[in-house]
Scaffold this motif. Structure first.
Motif, PDB file in Angstrom:
ATOM      1  N   TYR A 271       0.829  -1.198   0.000  1.00  0.00           N
ATOM      2  CA  TYR A 271       0.000   0.000   0.000  1.00  0.00           C
ATOM      3  C   TYR A 271       0.865   1.250   0.000  1.00  0.00           C
ATOM      4  O   TYR A 271       2.051   1.217   0.329  1.00  0.00           O
ATOM      5  CB  TYR A 271      -0.924   0.029   1.222  1.00  0.00           C
ATOM      6  CG  TYR A 271      -0.202   0.035   2.555  1.00  0.00           C
ATOM      7  CD1 TYR A 271       0.233   1.216   3.143  1.00  0.00           C
ATOM      8  CD2 TYR A 271       0.027  -1.155   3.240  1.00  0.00           C
ATOM      9  CE1 TYR A 271       0.884   1.233   4.363  1.00  0.00           C
ATOM     10  CE2 TYR A 271       0.681  -1.165   4.465  1.00  0.00           C
ATOM     11  CZ  TYR A 271       1.111   0.029   5.026  1.00  0.00           C
ATOM     12  OH  TYR A 271       1.757   0.025   6.235  1.00  0.00           O
ATOM     13  N   LEU A 272       0.255   2.362  -0.375  1.00  0.00           N
ATOM     14  CA  LEU A 272       0.893   3.661  -0.272  1.00  0.00           C
ATOM     15  C   LEU A 272       0.576   4.262   1.091  1.00  0.00           C
ATOM     16  O   LEU A 272      -0.431   3.905   1.714  1.00  0.00           O
ATOM     17  CB  LEU A 272       0.388   4.603  -1.364  1.00  0.00           C
ATOM     18  CG  LEU A 272       0.659   4.188  -2.814  1.00  0.00           C
ATOM     19  CD1 LEU A 272       0.028   5.209  -3.758  1.00  0.00           C
ATOM     20  CD2 LEU A 272       2.139   4.053  -3.076  1.00  0.00           C
ATOM     21  N   LYS A 306      -0.312  -7.457  -5.666  1.00  0.00           N
ATOM     22  CA  LYS A 306      -0.012  -7.227  -4.251  1.00  0.00           C
ATOM     23  C   LYS A 306      -0.867  -6.119  -3.642  1.00  0.00           C
ATOM     24  O   LYS A 306      -1.497  -6.336  -2.591  1.00  0.00           O
ATOM     25  CB  LYS A 306       1.474  -6.923  -4.061  1.00  0.00           C
ATOM     26  CG  LYS A 306       1.867  -6.861  -2.591  1.00  0.00           C
ATOM     27  CD  LYS A 306       3.374  -6.902  -2.405  1.00  0.00           C
ATOM     28  CE  LYS A 306       3.734  -6.971  -0.928  1.00  0.00           C
ATOM     29  NZ  LYS A 306       5.190  -7.152  -0.724  1.00  0.00           N
ATOM     30  N   PRO A 307      -0.946  -4.923  -4.227  1.00  0.00           N
ATOM     31  CA  PRO A 307      -1.817  -3.899  -3.635  1.00  0.00           C
ATOM     32  C   PRO A 307      -3.297  -4.281  -3.691  1.00  0.00           C
ATOM     33  O   PRO A 307      -4.071  -3.903  -2.804  1.00  0.00           O
ATOM     34  CB  PRO A 307      -1.533  -2.646  -4.462  1.00  0.00           C
ATOM     35  CG  PRO A 307      -0.927  -3.146  -5.733  1.00  0.00           C
ATOM     36  CD  PRO A 307      -0.175  -4.382  -5.369  1.00  0.00           C
ATOM     37  N   LEU A 308      -3.700  -5.038  -4.701  1.00  0.00           N
ATOM     38  CA  LEU A 308      -5.082  -5.495  -4.769  1.00  0.00           C
ATOM     39  C   LEU A 308      -5.401  -6.393  -3.586  1.00  0.00           C
ATOM     40  O   LEU A 308      -6.435  -6.234  -2.917  1.00  0.00           O
ATOM     41  CB  LEU A 308      -5.329  -6.259  -6.078  1.00  0.00           C
ATOM     42  CG  LEU A 308      -6.719  -6.896  -6.190  1.00  0.00           C
ATOM     43  CD1 LEU A 308      -7.789  -5.825  -6.367  1.00  0.00           C
ATOM     44  CD2 LEU A 308      -6.761  -7.899  -7.343  1.00  0.00           C
ATOM     45  N   GLN A 313      -8.066  -7.195   1.859  1.00  0.00           N
ATOM     46  CA  GLN A 313      -7.952  -7.577   3.268  1.00  0.00           C
ATOM     47  C   GLN A 313      -8.195  -6.428   4.240  1.00  0.00           C
ATOM     48  O   GLN A 313      -8.564  -6.661   5.392  1.00  0.00           O
ATOM     49  CB  GLN A 313      -6.558  -8.165   3.517  1.00  0.00           C
ATOM     50  CG  GLN A 313      -6.288  -9.456   2.779  1.00  0.00           C
ATOM     51  CD  GLN A 313      -4.820  -9.853   2.797  1.00  0.00           C
ATOM     52  OE1 GLN A 313      -4.026  -9.293   3.560  1.00  0.00           O
ATOM     53  NE2 GLN A 313      -4.448 -10.819   1.960  1.00  0.00           N
ATOM     54  N   HIS A 314      -8.001  -5.176   3.780  1.00  0.00           N
ATOM     55  CA  HIS A 314      -7.977  -4.074   4.740  1.00  0.00           C
ATOM     56  C   HIS A 314      -8.917  -2.901   4.457  1.00  0.00           C
ATOM     57  O   HIS A 314      -9.051  -2.027   5.325  1.00  0.00           O
ATOM     58  CB  HIS A 314      -6.550  -3.518   4.834  1.00  0.00           C
ATOM     59  CG  HIS A 314      -5.532  -4.509   5.274  1.00  0.00           C
ATOM     60  ND1 HIS A 314      -5.390  -4.912   6.587  1.00  0.00           N
ATOM     61  CD2 HIS A 314      -4.593  -5.192   4.575  1.00  0.00           C
ATOM     62  CE1 HIS A 314      -4.403  -5.788   6.700  1.00  0.00           C
ATOM     63  NE2 HIS A 314      -3.906  -5.985   5.488  1.00  0.00           N
ATOM     64  N   ALA A 315      -9.534  -2.822   3.304  1.00  0.00           N
ATOM     65  CA  ALA A 315     -10.222  -1.586   2.912  1.00  0.00           C
ATOM     66  C   ALA A 315     -11.684  -1.497   3.325  1.00  0.00           C
ATOM     67  O   ALA A 315     -12.307  -0.453   3.136  1.00  0.00           O
ATOM     68  CB  ALA A 315     -10.111  -1.393   1.399  1.00  0.00           C
ATOM     69  N   ILE A 347     -16.456  -9.232   0.385  1.00  0.00           N
ATOM     70  CA  ILE A 347     -17.399  -8.115   0.455  1.00  0.00           C
ATOM     71  C   ILE A 347     -18.075  -7.928  -0.896  1.00  0.00           C
ATOM     72  O   ILE A 347     -17.421  -8.004  -1.939  1.00  0.00           O
ATOM     73  CB  ILE A 347     -16.675  -6.811   0.827  1.00  0.00           C
ATOM     74  CG1 ILE A 347     -15.850  -6.992   2.096  1.00  0.00           C
ATOM     75  CG2 ILE A 347     -17.659  -5.656   0.988  1.00  0.00           C
ATOM     76  CD1 ILE A 347     -14.825  -5.907   2.288  1.00  0.00           C
ATOM     77  N   ASP A 348     -19.367  -7.650  -0.887  1.00  0.00           N
ATOM     78  CA  ASP A 348     -20.084  -7.297  -2.114  1.00  0.00           C
ATOM     79  C   ASP A 348     -20.043  -5.780  -2.248  1.00  0.00           C
ATOM     80  O   ASP A 348     -20.859  -5.059  -1.656  1.00  0.00           O
ATOM     81  CB  ASP A 348     -21.527  -7.789  -2.054  1.00  0.00           C
ATOM     82  CG  ASP A 348     -22.264  -7.625  -3.377  1.00  0.00           C
ATOM     83  OD1 ASP A 348     -21.859  -6.744  -4.171  1.00  0.00           O
ATOM     84  OD2 ASP A 348     -23.242  -8.349  -3.618  1.00  0.00           O
TER      85      ASP A 348
END
Length: 409
Positions: A271-272, A306-308, A313-315, A347-348
């Motif tokens: 991530y950034l 990787k960022p996907l 997992q976190h967004a 998540i939908d």
């Protein structure tokens, strides 16, 4: 491809930091407080005066890429925000009143609305007026600033390129004093040397120096490819991104160089990070989503894996608190990588986005996209089936200029 600044961003900054906050740094909506009486067609639950056009445009475009037919009143609300000169504004003191001399229109809101309305179809008059206005405020270097007459920057130029493409224009042929939008973008690209090799700057500083900016780089990659917010993956897997070449690159080469910078930026953690005054470094969800789109559009879905995965997992908590623009950005990231937006880390995203506004007219239960809403008296709609997933962009925080916020990947 993040966005916004001015009074709207200033007001937002008081209320948003991290997750409730930089609506712009993290891609959330910058409205400071809920309004007791919101328009029935609006997506999001906060006052639309600060970011209504932007979040509505992203929501409608994301729905379209997911095969959802938006509510006609949602489309009507967006078209109703267009000023007589064809432009749209980020900030409206009263979004229910017609534009007046006090309304400051901007290129970013206008370009986002064009991308959404062009995708939905049936809005040729609105998009035509908006594109004509965008052409009328093109700078002599071929690019655009946030507001008419302002100095060109990477983010504004890139989102306008996306609008031109969406409206059927060829950006390379949109010239001012012989300069195209790509000429402006290449002027913001850093060379392939040093630790910031290949990055884009937001714009030169007062001394003409270019400073790498991850937000601007994600926007610049997509713009240099002639793509928009809902960009899809490159046709072939280009392998690991590398910065190469010397001298002034072509747009495609600049996109590849920018992707190499972004790949390095997310290589360690996925991530950034966003650095805000007085705060510790924290993940920048919105710009990470934009980076997924940029990497996939330039080099294929594998380049953005990787960022996907990190976003999957976190967004969720960020998107839930930030609102429709954030959900849209995740939908765009899914779309760009061929990921099912209805199963994004469990998540939908489509259902979650739909729940932030009026119920859509129709929705595909699975993957798919089609030509969606045509508003008007009959609200006639032609919907062509096709298998697509969904993509990108959302929103980056600025007080006086999107790129003046340094991001440290």
């Amino acid at each position: 491809m993040n966005f916004r600044r001015s009074a709207a961003a200033l007001a937002a900054a008081v209320a948003v930091i991290g997750i409730p906050a930089p609506a712009f740094a993290a891609g959330s909506s910058p409205s400071p407080a809920a309004s007791p009486a919101l328009p029935a067609g609006l997506y999001g639950h906060t006052d639309p005066k600060y970011d209504g056009v932007w979040r509505q445009s992203l929501a409608l475009l994301a729905q379209h890429t997911a095969g959802v037919l938006p509510a006609a009143k949602a489309v009507d609300w967006l078209t109703g925000q267009q000023c007589a000169n064809g432009a749209f504004a980020a900030f409206r003191a009263d979004a229910a009143q017609p534009c007046d001399a006090k309304v400051t229109v901007d290129t970013n809101s206008t370009a986002a609305a064009v991308q959404a309305l062009a995708a939905l179809g049936g809005q040729d008059a609105a998009t035509g007026k908006a594109v004509s206005w965008l052409k009328s405020v093109q700078n002599k270097d071929g690019g655009w600033g946030y507001t008419p007459g302002g100095p060109s920057d990477t983010n504004s130029t890139s989102v306008v390129i996306g609008a031109l493409t969406a409206a059927g224009e060829k950006p390379a042929a949109v010239l001012k004093d012989g300069k195209s939008p790509y000429d402006a973008l290449l002027g913001f690209a850093l060379p392939c040397s040093g630790e910031d090799a290949g990055a884009f700057a937001f714009q030169p500083d007062q001394k003409g120096k270019l400073t790498a900016n991850a937000d601007a780089t994600a926007a610049g990659v997509v713009g240099a490819l002639g793509r928009g917010l809902a960009a899809t993956a490159a046709g072939e897997d280009g392998g690991a991104a590398k910065c190469s070449g010397s001298g002034k690159p072509s747009p495609d080469r600049a996109a590849a160089d920018g992707a190499a910078y972004l790949a390095r930026a997310v290589a360690r953690n996925g991530y950034l990070t966003s650095v805000l005054p007085g705060a510790t470094d924290q993940p920048d969800y919105g710009n990470t989503a934009d980076t997924v789109v940029a990497l996939a559009a330039q080099g294929g879905a594998a380049q953005a894996r990787k960022p996907l995965r990190w976003l999957e997992q976190h967004a969720e908590a960020w998107a839930r608190q930030s609102g429709p623009a954030a959900y849209a950005q995740l939908v765009f990231a899914a779309h760009a990588t061929g990921t099912d937006p209805r199963d994004f880390g469990g998540i939908d995203l489509v259902e979650a986005l739909n729940a932030t506004g009026p119920a859509p007219q129709a929705a595909n239960s699975g993957k798919g996209a089609g030509d969606t809403a045509k508003s008007g008296d009959s609200h006639a709609v032609w919907w062509f089936g096709g298998v697509f997933l969904v993509v990108i962009i959302a929103v980056g925080f600025m007080l006086s200029g999107r790129g003046k916020r340094g991001q440290q990947p």
